[in-house]
Design an enzyme around this catalytic site. Structure first.
Site, mmCIF file in Angstrom:
data_model
loop_
_atom_site.group_PDB
_atom_site.id
_atom_site.type_symbol
_atom_site.label_atom_id
_atom_site.label_comp_id
_atom_site.label_asym_id
_atom_site.label_seq_id
_atom_site.Cartn_x
_atom_site.Cartn_y
_atom_site.Cartn_z
ATOM 1 C CD GLU A 1 1.447 4.423 -0.271
ATOM 2 O OE1 GLU A 1 0.770 3.426 0.445
ATOM 3 O OE2 GLU A 1 1.232 4.428 -1.530
ATOM 4 C CB CYS B 1 -2.426 2.431 -1.049
ATOM 5 S SG CYS B 1 -1.058 1.296 -2.078
#
Length: 502
Positions: free
Chosen positions: A245, A279
């Protein structure tokens, strides 16, 4: 004769000190774990995993819920550690713990159902077989975690991997090691009969490299695309499965009929919470031209009331990563130099370690503020002719993690969401998916690959074994050299006739 030679002892480990990103004051000293220490941690975890995997799913559930209870009981301590290491306000840190508890509880309660053996259809030509799938633990999972959400994000791998029957060795960011150490300590205290099943190793990049080379059965990583490529290259040497990720450049689309007050409120929170160090936070907004000015006015009004600081009542804290303020300043400066306009703040908003809110508009699509992850409290709101242009611009990014759509017609909003490449999309909210444990999370391209959370997240930490059991001898046995040619030909004719029917 007695041997009086002193026993050999290992040299003391090197250490490093963490510091408050708000004040610069030292927080704690932690060991630098090298390859030998990491390898020993993996070996201990592998020994502990054998007993853990042998437990029935109901027993693992009970143990994980006991750990969850311990985390909830010590929520204040965990939140305080997170706040000290990241600089985020205590309330934000407490919310991070609460979201983590939600996910851990879901993984513990649903792993048995999701991963139990299940039958599958065999089809006409294998009717004599009974077929099933079983999801087996991988063994030891390595997790390399980030500093922005040092509990919630890595627990998307840690909690789900444990629920699936694995052991975990966790390498937290060198900026937030205390959170990782506390996490493992609470596990050992809550589940002492499986102590060592979750262990934490501390250090910087070399410790992460050692973990990637340690023989773990899968490595889950959260960080930048550049670092992910380096770690993945190490994993490739041993074909170690890798889950990544790697951040995002998330876009929000606002249609002409959207509730502008709700959209503005969500955009400001999505862009500025945690100092923009999220994020899946909001970095780009595409608003149809007829409501662009009104939306900008509302965003500026709300963002102008948001205040960073070290006080408990501050809206958000400092840049956790040293040097990130310089990245934010570069993005803002280059956006303005390229023709963008600052509706709120500007380069002067950067007063390291704090950055006041910045709202930009008319930023060229090729500017760094629109193409690179800013990871700061900055949002660019650009006008577009229509939804089609908004979708095209949102999808033009090399990141594909999260997105949001604001549209009064929820069905139309869902249709727009389906056109976006993002791995997770919220309609009429931002980050709505983060609090839903059943939803998988992950992205594509520079945002990485693989999924955590939900059923996909549980299965991500297993290997699938397919099993067939022959129930009876088939009337026409084709898997033998003794089958007559005429029999084989009849079977082929039958199969062709069946498949030509549809």
């Amino acid at each position: 004769m007695t041997d009086t030679t002193p026993a050999a002892t290992a040299p003391p480990l090197a250490t490093f000190v963490t510091h408050s990103p708000a004040t610069g004051k030292p927080l704690a000293e932690h060991p630098v774990h090298g390859p030998e220490e990491v390898f020993r941690a993996v070996s201990r975890a592998r020994s502990a995993q054998a007993g853990w995997a042998a437990l029935p799913a109901s027993r693992r559930r009970e143990q994980l819920l006991r750990w969850k209870k311990a985390l909830a009981t010590d929520l204040d301590t965990v939140a305080r550690t997170i706040a000290e290491e990241t600089g985020k306000p205590p309330g934000d840190a407490a919310l991070e713990v609460v979201l983590t508890l939600e996910h851990l509880g879901w993984a513990a309660r649903h792993a048995g159902r999701v991963l139990r053996r299940r039958k599958v259809s065999t089809g006409v030509f294998a009717a004599h077989q009974r077929a099933s799938l079983v999801y087996r633990p991988l063994g030891v999972v390595g997790v390399i975690g980030p500093w922005n959400y040092p509990l919630y994000t890595p627990m998307g791998s840690i909690g789900y991997a444990l629920a699936a029957g694995n052991a975990v060795v966790f390498k937290p960011s060198e900026l937030t090691p205390g959170t990782g150490v506390l996490l493992a300590e609470l596990f050992d205290a809550a589940v002492p009969e499986h102590a060592g099943l979750l262990s934490t190793v501390t250090g910087a990049a070399p410790t992460g490299d050692a973990l990637a080379r340690s023989g773990v059965d899968k490595l889950a990583f959260t960080g930048s695309p550049g670092t992910a490529r380096k770690v993945m290259a190490v994993c490739a040497l041993t074909l170690t499965p890798f889950l990544a990720e790697c951040g995002g450049k998330d876009a929000v689309i606002v249609t002409a009929d959207a509730d502008l007050d709700a959209a503005a409120d969500a955009i400001v929170w999505g862009a500025l919470s945690n100092a923009g160090q999220t994020c899946a936070g909001v970095e780009r907004v595409y608003a149809v031209r007829e409501i662009h000015a009104a939306l900008c006015e509302r965003v500026v009004e709300r963002a102008g009331a948001v205040r960073p600081g070290a006080e408990a009542d501050a809206s958000y804290g400092p840049m956790t990563l040293p040097g990130q303020a310089a990245v934010v300043e570069r993005h803002v400066t280059s956006a303005l130099s390229a023709g963008g306009r600052a509706l709120l703040g500007g380069p002067e908003s950067v007063r390291a370690p704090y950055v006041a809110p910045v709202v930009l508009t008319d930023v060229p699509e090729d500017a760094a503020a629109m193409t690179e992850e800013t990871f700061g409290p900055v949002v660019a709101i650009n006008p577009v002719a229509d939804v089609d242009e908004a979708v095209a611009r949102a999808n033009a990014s090399r990141y594909a993690l999260g997105a949001a759509v604001f549209c009064r017609d929820r069905r139309a909003g869902a249709a727009i969401a389906a056109r976006l490449r993002a791995g997770a999309v919220s309609v009429n909210s931002v980050l709505g998916f983060a609090a839903v444990p059943a939803l998988p999370f992950g992205g594509a391209q520079d945002s990485g690959f693989g999924r955590i959370h939900g059923e996909e997240g549980l299965r991500a930490f297993t290997s699938v074994q397919s099993t067939t059991v022959q129930r009876f001898t088939p009337p026409i046995a084709l898997t033998t050299f003794t089958v007559p040619a005429a029999t084989r030909e009849r079977a082929v004719r039958l199969a062709r006739a069946l498949h030509r029917r549809r």
